[in-house]
Design a protein around this motif. Structure first.
Motif, PDB file in Angstrom:
ATOM      1  N   VAL A 247      37.026  39.226  38.347  1.00 28.95           N
ATOM      2  CA  VAL A 247      36.608  37.824  38.464  1.00 28.95           C
ATOM      3  C   VAL A 247      35.091  37.794  38.357  1.00 28.95           C
ATOM      4  CG1 VAL A 247      36.644  35.749  39.865  1.00 28.95           C
ATOM      5  CG2 VAL A 247      38.595  37.329  39.946  1.00 28.95           C
ATOM      6  N   SER A 248      34.575  37.169  37.309  1.00 32.24           N
ATOM      7  CA  SER A 248      33.133  37.135  37.049  1.00 32.24           C
ATOM      8  C   SER A 248      32.566  35.749  37.348  1.00 32.24           C
ATOM      9  CB  SER A 248      32.847  37.513  35.594  1.00 32.24           C
ATOM     10  OG  SER A 248      33.398  38.774  35.272  1.00 32.24           O
ATOM     11  N   GLY A 249      31.264  35.694  37.624  1.00 35.08           N
ATOM     12  CA  GLY A 249      30.595  34.434  37.901  1.00 35.08           C
ATOM     13  C   GLY A 249      31.085  33.760  39.154  1.00 35.08           C
ATOM     14  N   SER A 250      31.493  34.550  40.144  1.00 39.79           N
ATOM     15  CA  SER A 250      32.205  33.993  41.298  1.00 39.79           C
ATOM     16  C   SER A 250      31.467  34.138  42.626  1.00 39.79           C
ATOM     17  CB  SER A 250      33.565  34.690  41.420  1.00 39.79           C
ATOM     18  OG  SER A 250      33.404  36.086  41.627  1.00 39.79           O
ATOM     19  N   ARG A 251      30.197  34.480  42.615  1.00 40.01           N
ATOM     20  CA  ARG A 251      29.494  34.710  43.874  1.00 40.01           C
ATOM     21  C   ARG A 251      29.395  33.465  44.739  1.00 40.01           C
ATOM     22  NH1 ARG A 251      24.504  38.656  41.825  1.00 40.01           N
ATOM     23  NH2 ARG A 251      25.832  40.468  41.346  1.00 40.01           N
ATOM     24  N   HIS A 252      29.469  32.289  44.134  1.00 35.27           N
ATOM     25  CA  HIS A 252      29.390  31.046  44.898  1.00 35.27           C
ATOM     26  C   HIS A 252      30.766  30.522  45.305  1.00 35.27           C
ATOM     27  CE1 HIS A 252      30.201  29.965  40.768  1.00 35.27           C
ATOM     28  NE2 HIS A 252      30.458  28.705  41.116  1.00 35.27           N
ATOM     29  N   LEU A 253      31.819  31.293  45.014  1.00 34.98           N
ATOM     30  CA  LEU A 253      33.181  30.859  45.288  1.00 34.98           C
ATOM     31  C   LEU A 253      33.788  31.641  46.451  1.00 34.98           C
ATOM     32  CD1 LEU A 253      34.535  30.661  41.623  1.00 34.98           C
ATOM     33  CD2 LEU A 253      33.653  28.786  43.018  1.00 34.98           C
ATOM     34  N   ASN A 254      34.860  31.088  47.003  1.00 35.90           N
ATOM     35  CA  ASN A 254      35.634  31.761  48.037  1.00 35.90           C
ATOM     36  C   ASN A 254      36.725  32.574  47.349  1.00 35.90           C
ATOM     37  OD1 ASN A 254      37.007  32.557  50.311  1.00 35.90           O
ATOM     38  ND2 ASN A 254      37.848  30.539  50.769  1.00 35.90           N
ATOM     39  N   VAL A 255      36.462  33.859  47.116  1.00 29.96           N
ATOM     40  CA  VAL A 255      37.324  34.693  46.297  1.00 29.96           C
ATOM     41  C   VAL A 255      38.128  35.663  47.146  1.00 29.96           C
ATOM     42  CG1 VAL A 255      37.422  36.396  44.432  1.00 29.96           C
ATOM     43  CG2 VAL A 255      35.756  34.536  44.338  1.00 29.96           C
ATOM     44  N   SER A 256      39.432  35.718  46.891  1.00 24.15           N
ATOM     45  CA  SER A 256      40.310  36.739  47.449  1.00 24.15           C
ATOM     46  C   SER A 256      40.903  37.498  46.273  1.00 24.15           C
ATOM     47  CB  SER A 256      41.420  36.104  48.296  1.00 24.15           C
ATOM     48  OG  SER A 256      42.388  37.078  48.668  1.00 24.15           O
ATOM     49  N   ALA A 257      40.441  38.707  46.039  1.00 27.57           N
ATOM     50  CA  ALA A 257      40.892  39.531  44.919  1.00 27.57           C
ATOM     51  C   ALA A 257      41.437  40.840  45.451  1.00 27.57           C
ATOM     52  CB  ALA A 257      39.752  39.782  43.935  1.00 27.57           C
ATOM     53  N   HIS A 258      42.609  41.238  44.962  1.00 29.05           N
ATOM     54  CA  HIS A 258      43.242  42.434  45.517  1.00 29.05           C
ATOM     55  C   HIS A 258      44.151  43.077  44.474  1.00 29.05           C
ATOM     56  CE1 HIS A 258      45.048  45.099  48.481  1.00 29.05           C
ATOM     57  NE2 HIS A 258      46.257  44.717  48.062  1.00 29.05           N
ATOM     58  N   SER A 259      44.200  44.396  44.476  1.00 27.45           N
ATOM     59  CA  SER A 259      45.154  45.179  43.700  1.00 27.45           C
ATOM     60  C   SER A 259      45.496  46.431  44.487  1.00 27.45           C
ATOM     61  CB  SER A 259      44.581  45.568  42.333  1.00 27.45           C
ATOM     62  OG  SER A 259      45.513  46.359  41.602  1.00 27.45           O
ATOM     63  N   VAL A 260      46.766  46.810  44.484  1.00 26.83           N
ATOM     64  CA  VAL A 260      47.193  47.989  45.248  1.00 26.83           C
ATOM     65  C   VAL A 260      46.679  49.266  44.598  1.00 26.83           C
ATOM     66  CG1 VAL A 260      49.175  49.299  46.083  1.00 26.83           C
ATOM     67  CG2 VAL A 260      49.224  46.795  46.140  1.00 26.83           C
ATOM     68  N   SER A 261      46.899  49.412  43.283  1.00 28.44           N
ATOM     69  CA  SER A 261      46.496  50.652  42.617  1.00 28.44           C
ATOM     70  C   SER A 261      45.546  50.437  41.449  1.00 28.44           C
ATOM     71  CB  SER A 261      47.736  51.418  42.109  1.00 28.44           C
ATOM     72  OG  SER A 261      48.482  50.615  41.209  1.00 28.44           O
ATOM     73  N   GLY A 262      45.206  49.184  41.165  1.00 27.37           N
ATOM     74  CA  GLY A 262      44.274  48.905  40.084  1.00 27.37           C
ATOM     75  C   GLY A 262      42.854  48.727  40.571  1.00 27.37           C
ATOM     76  N   ARG A 263      41.954  48.561  39.627  1.00 24.45           N
ATOM     77  CA  ARG A 263      40.538  48.386  39.958  1.00 24.45           C
ATOM     78  C   ARG A 263      40.226  46.902  40.178  1.00 24.45           C
ATOM     79  NH1 ARG A 263      35.445  50.271  36.071  1.00 24.45           N
ATOM     80  NH2 ARG A 263      33.779  49.741  37.531  1.00 24.45           N
ATOM     81  N   VAL A 264      39.421  46.602  41.182  1.00 22.31           N
ATOM     82  CA  VAL A 264      39.037  45.224  41.503  1.00 22.31           C
ATOM     83  C   VAL A 264      37.524  45.085  41.365  1.00 22.31           C
ATOM     84  CG1 VAL A 264      38.974  43.431  43.272  1.00 22.31           C
ATOM     85  CG2 VAL A 264      40.974  44.935  43.085  1.00 22.31           C
ATOM     86  N   ARG A 265      37.103  44.067  40.592  1.00 20.57           N
ATOM     87  CA  ARG A 265      35.682  43.800  40.408  1.00 20.57           C
ATOM     88  C   ARG A 265      35.422  42.308  40.535  1.00 20.57           C
ATOM     89  NH1 ARG A 265      34.794  46.527  34.680  1.00 20.57           N
ATOM     90  NH2 ARG A 265      36.991  45.947  34.579  1.00 20.57           N
ATOM     91  N   THR A 266      34.508  41.941  41.396  1.00 23.60           N
ATOM     92  CA  THR A 266      34.075  40.541  41.526  1.00 23.60           C
ATOM     93  C   THR A 266      32.555  40.519  41.507  1.00 23.60           C
ATOM     94  OG1 THR A 266      34.066  40.612  43.947  1.00 23.60           O
ATOM     95  CG2 THR A 266      36.104  39.923  42.870  1.00 23.60           C
ATOM     96  N   ARG A 267      32.017  39.532  40.840  1.00 23.38           N
ATOM     97  CA  ARG A 267      30.554  39.417  40.800  1.00 23.38           C
ATOM     98  C   ARG A 267      30.169  37.993  40.419  1.00 23.38           C
ATOM     99  NH1 ARG A 267      31.535  42.060  35.742  1.00 23.38           N
ATOM    100  NH2 ARG A 267      30.635  40.884  33.987  1.00 23.38           N
TER     101      ARG A 267
END
Length: 249
Positions: free
Chosen positions: A229-249
């Protein structure tokens, strides 16, 4: 070739509900178009695909227009879609290169059923399918999509709700809300300018690019896929993966 045309009885934007079990759907939003128009076609003049087009029905209630294409009976091999897929009950049959060679006889090969749709600006679209892909061009007010293995590629939409089992869900721009769920397909939103987003997949990837004008909660979850999830620093983000890679910025 077999072709049928359906034209809305009312002028202006419509809420189009289209049921096409198998085939391809192409939707174009046209500014200034007075009435909605749907053309169903297949290259066959006889056989299951031609019969399905000929037996298609329509109904209209105010601005709501519904068109239903019946399922083709038995097993058929459809040309031009994912290497000639076989549709129908295939229990107890042997297939080679998409054709039945034993256990029920030869399966007829049919041409693709295509729905070519032109909608006035401000219209909404609902699609129900087993394995029909849908692609839209232009901005729609609402899109609701339900399929087993069909893909959705929406250009621009205010409110998007989509669910598939093995198909992909993608949108160029969402300006209000998006709810997308798939089991093994990918979910991608190129530009998210909305107020709430919920993106869930089991083994697919989730990719979303938020704009500075987006707000509200974003939930992006996968079990074994990657989440970005990109461009999300001003948002209320819940990002999750059990075995995958998670990136938020």
């Amino acid at each position: 070739m077999t072709e049928r045309t359906f034209v809305s009885q009312s002028s202006g934007p419509v809420i189009l509900g289209l049921s096409l079990p198998v085939g391809s759907i192409r939707v174009q939003v046209v500014d200034g178009l007075p009435t909605a128009r749907v053309v169903l076609s297949t290259g066959d003049t006889t056989g299951p695909a031609a019969d399905a087009v000929n037996r298609a029905s329509s109904r209209q209630d105010g601005q709501a227009l519904g068109i239903e294409v019946p399922e083709m009976p038995g097993n058929v091999t459809m040309q031009g879609r994912r290497s000639n897929m076989v549709f129908g009950s295939v229990t107890g049959v042997t297939m080679i290169n998409g054709r039945v060679v034993s256990g029920g006889g030869t399966v007829p090969t049919v041409s693709m059923i295509t729905a070519t749709v032109h909608l006035p600006a401000g219209s909404s679209l609902g699609v129900v399918s087993t394995s029909a892909d849908a692609r839209t061009f232009g901005y729609l007010d609402r899109v609701e999509f339900r399929s087993v293995s069909g893909d959705l590629d929406a250009d621009g939409v205010r409110h998007l709700t989509a669910s598939t089992t093995s198909g992909d869900i993608s949108a160029g721009c969402v300006t209000q809300e998006v709810t997308a769920r798939t089991v093994s397909g990918d979910i991608s939103i190129d530009l998210y300018n909305g107020r709430t987003a919920e993106l869930n997949t089991t083994s697919g990837d989730v990719v979303m690019q938020a704009t500075n004008h987006a707000s509200g909660p974003v939930r992006a979850h996968s079990v074994s896929g990657d989440v970005r999830v990109s461009g999300s620093r001003h948002l209320n983000v819940s990002a999750h993966s059990v075995s995958g890679r998670v990136r938020t910025r």
